[in-house]
Design a protein around this motif. Structure first.
Motif, PDB file in Angstrom:
ATOM      1  N   ASP A 285      -0.149  12.706  -6.706  1.00 13.81           N
ATOM      2  CA  ASP A 285      -0.801  11.478  -7.774  1.00 13.81           C
ATOM      3  C   ASP A 285       0.984  10.977  -8.766  1.00 13.81           C
TER       4      ASP A 285
ATOM      5  N   LEU B 248       0.913  -1.329   0.203  1.00 15.57           N
ATOM      6  CA  LEU B 248       0.160   0.468   0.088  1.00 15.57           C
ATOM      7  C   LEU B 248       0.764   1.511  -0.215  1.00 15.57           C
ATOM      8  N   ILE B 249       0.503   1.897  -0.941  1.00 15.78           N
ATOM      9  CA  ILE B 249       1.602   3.706  -0.763  1.00 15.78           C
ATOM     10  C   ILE B 249       0.326   4.612  -0.647  1.00 15.78           C
ATOM     11  N   ALA B 250       0.788   5.582   0.733  1.00 18.68           N
ATOM     12  CA  ALA B 250       0.276   6.722   0.490  1.00 18.68           C
ATOM     13  C   ALA B 250       1.128   7.993   0.603  1.00 18.68           C
ATOM     14  N   ASP B 251       0.706   8.784  -0.394  1.00 21.43           N
ATOM     15  CA  ASP B 251       1.428  10.132  -1.085  1.00 21.43           C
ATOM     16  C   ASP B 251       0.296  10.421  -1.756  1.00 21.43           C
TER      17      ASP B 251
ATOM     18  N   ALA C 116       3.447   2.929  -8.431  1.00 20.61           N
ATOM     19  CA  ALA C 116       2.620   1.940  -8.722  1.00 20.61           C
ATOM     20  C   ALA C 116       3.435   1.037  -9.903  1.00 20.61           C
TER      21      ALA C 116
ATOM     22  N   VAL D 254      -0.026  -3.263  -6.158  1.00 16.90           N
ATOM     23  CA  VAL D 254      -0.142  -2.391  -5.428  1.00 16.90           C
ATOM     24  C   VAL D 254      -1.375  -1.979  -5.231  1.00 16.90           C
ATOM     25  N   GLU D 255      -1.397  -0.952  -4.081  1.00 20.91           N
ATOM     26  CA  GLU D 255      -2.593  -0.127  -4.105  1.00 20.91           C
ATOM     27  C   GLU D 255      -2.444   1.143  -3.818  1.00 20.91           C
ATOM     28  N   THR D 256      -2.821   2.472  -3.803  1.00 15.38           N
ATOM     29  CA  THR D 256      -2.396   3.936  -3.850  1.00 15.38           C
ATOM     30  C   THR D 256      -3.640   4.791  -3.294  1.00 15.38           C
TER      31      THR D 256
ATOM     32  N   GLU E 118      -4.141   8.744  -1.262  1.00 14.81           N
ATOM     33  CA  GLU E 118      -3.336  10.277  -0.672  1.00 14.81           C
ATOM     34  C   GLU E 118      -3.508  10.486   0.493  1.00 14.81           C
TER      35      GLU E 118
ATOM     36  N   ARG F  70       3.045   8.690  -6.592  1.00 11.30           N
ATOM     37  CA  ARG F  70       2.005   7.307  -6.726  1.00 11.30           C
ATOM     38  C   ARG F  70       1.828   6.333  -7.700  1.00 11.30           C
ATOM     39  N   GLU F  71       1.398   7.560  -8.933  1.00  7.48           N
ATOM     40  CA  GLU F  71       1.313   6.350  -9.849  1.00  7.48           C
ATOM     41  C   GLU F  71       2.628   6.168 -10.720  1.00  7.48           C
TER      42      GLU F  71
END
Length: 204
Positions: A10, A4-7, A17, A28-30, A32, A13-14
């Motif tokens: 955009d 899980l990426i939290a940022d 991922a 991968v899940e993202t 914000e 994240r993209e």
């Protein structure tokens, strides 16, 4: 492996991922921000690795790290940042993060680091932790003595000469002299102008 990426950026994240997904074997899940990260962990169950941006909304320094660690059921949580100094990296590790990733890390190193951390190992780039931090001295600070800086700090807080004198345990007449000297050095018209110059320069 689920990551899980939290940022809140955009593009970050993209890009992350897309790169990780392209390696194969990594889902991968993202999101914000921290609240959404916690919601996703709750809905999904724990991830093999949660990667949190240090400055995104909801983090409140390392409070967000603790929240995510509690939610992720003991599985690895790491911090990434493009701006945090190594002191923050060390604090994060001390607080239980499995790693710290500078956003300047090359893509290949990033994938290796993520695999490493998901396996429960601690990762932080040695070069980042051993680099000498450059301390930039404000141009205004270079012009003034330490005592003049203390007096200027008082001016910025709207204090009178008498109040500054009391705070610094000096005579009021001494403060008056310091005010005169520092306004001359800053080419300020008066004490209010000096305080304005200091604030505009981001000194206080």
């Amino acid at each position: 492996m689920e990551v899980l990426i939290a940022d809140d950026h955009d593009l970050v994240r993209e890009t992350l991922a897309a790169f990780l997904t392209g390696q194969g074997g990594i889902e991968v899940e993202t999101v914000e921000n921290l609240d959404l990260a916690c919601e996703r962990i709750k809905a999904n169950g724990s991830f093999d690795l949660v990667l949190l941006d240090y400055t995104m909304p909801g983090m409140n320094g390392l409070e967000g790290l603790h929240r995510a660690m509690d939610m992720n059921d003991g599985k690895p949580v790491a911090i990434m940042s493009g701006t945090a100094p190594k002191s923050v990296a060390q604090e994060a590790l001390d607080a239980g993060a499995v790693g710290f990733l500078p956003k300047t890390l090359p893509a290949k190193s990033l994938v290796n680091a993520i695999r490493f951390m998901a396996a429960g190992e601690t990762y932080v780039p040695v070069a980042f932790m051993t680099a000498e931090e450059e301390v930039e001295v404000n141009p205004i600070a270079k012009k003034l003595s330490e005592r003049e800086m203390q007096v200027l700090s008082g001016l910025c807080r709207g204090m009178s000469n008498k109040e500054i004198a009391r705070e610094l345990d000096l005579q009021e007449v001494t403060i008056k002299l310091h005010v005169k000297t520092l306004t001359n050095k800053l080419e300020a018209r008066n004490r209010t102008h000096a305080a304005m110059i200091a604030k505009e320069a981001g000194l206080f």
